[in-house]
Scaffold this motif. Structure first.
Motif, short mmCIF file in Angstrom:
data_model
loop_
_atom_site.label_atom_id
_atom_site.label_comp_id
_atom_site.label_asym_id
_atom_site.label_seq_id
_atom_site.Cartn_x
_atom_site.Cartn_y
_atom_site.Cartn_z
N PHE A 74 3.04 -6.03 0.54
CA PHE A 74 1.99 -6.70 1.30
C PHE A 74 0.72 -6.80 0.47
N CYS A 86 0.58 -2.80 6.11
CA CYS A 86 1.88 -3.48 6.15
C CYS A 86 1.93 -4.53 7.26
N PHE A 133 2.38 -10.13 4.50
CA PHE A 133 3.69 -9.94 3.86
C PHE A 133 3.83 -10.90 2.68
N SER A 188 -0.23 -2.59 0.31
CA SER A 188 0.62 -1.72 1.12
C SER A 188 2.08 -2.05 0.82
N TYR A 189 2.93 -1.07 1.08
CA TYR A 189 4.33 -1.11 0.61
C TYR A 189 5.18 -0.36 1.62
N ARG A 190 6.27 -0.99 2.08
CA ARG A 190 7.13 -0.35 3.08
C ARG A 190 8.59 -0.45 2.65
N CYS A 220 4.83 2.91 6.02
CA CYS A 220 3.87 2.12 5.25
C CYS A 220 3.08 3.04 4.32
N GLN A 268 -0.06 3.19 1.49
CA GLN A 268 -1.21 2.51 0.94
C GLN A 268 -2.12 3.55 0.31
#
Length: 122
Positions: free
Chosen positions: A33, A38, A43, A70-72, A102, A104
């Motif tokens: 993201f 997230c 996205f 952010s990263y999921r 999520c 960050q």
């Protein structure tokens, strides 16, 4: 365009014809993201981390991704541990990434270090 869509779809569901430890094996697949939390509105795409793990590697491998704020993870191979970093050498604070959580850091995430049972220096 169709090739990109096929890659994104196969990546999103974690499809990989290779086996653990192969250089093109997806040990982790995550949604990335360009904004915090997230959120769907920021996205960018689903993105895999390839290989045996055990080495610091950039999240933006092709220099074509906006800042990753952010990263999921959507899938992580069993017994692999994923840490994200805000520097290119994986020397900054480690941010543990877990499936459906999520991650960050308040500044862009730059690299990842994945350790798996089949990693070279596990």
């Amino acid at each position: 365009m169709i090739q990109l869509l096929v890659l994104a779809l196969s990546t999103a569901v974690g499809v990989s014809a290779s086996s653990p430890g192969d250089p093109d094996f997806y040990n982790t697949v995550a949604d990335i993201f360009s904004g915090p939390d997230c959120g769907n509105e920021t996205f960018v795409w689903a993105d895999p981390i390839f290989g045996r793990g055990g080495a610091c590697q950039p999240l933006d491998r092709h220099d074509n991704t906006p800042d990753i704020l952010s990263y999921r993870p959507t899938s992580i191979y069993p017994e692999c541990v994923v840490n994200l970093y805000t520097d290119s050498e994986c020397q900054s604070i480690a941010y543990l990434a877990e499936v459906d959580q999520c991650v960050q850091a308040g500044i862009p995430l730059i690299s990842a270090l994945v350790q798996c049972p089949f990693s070279d220096n596990f």
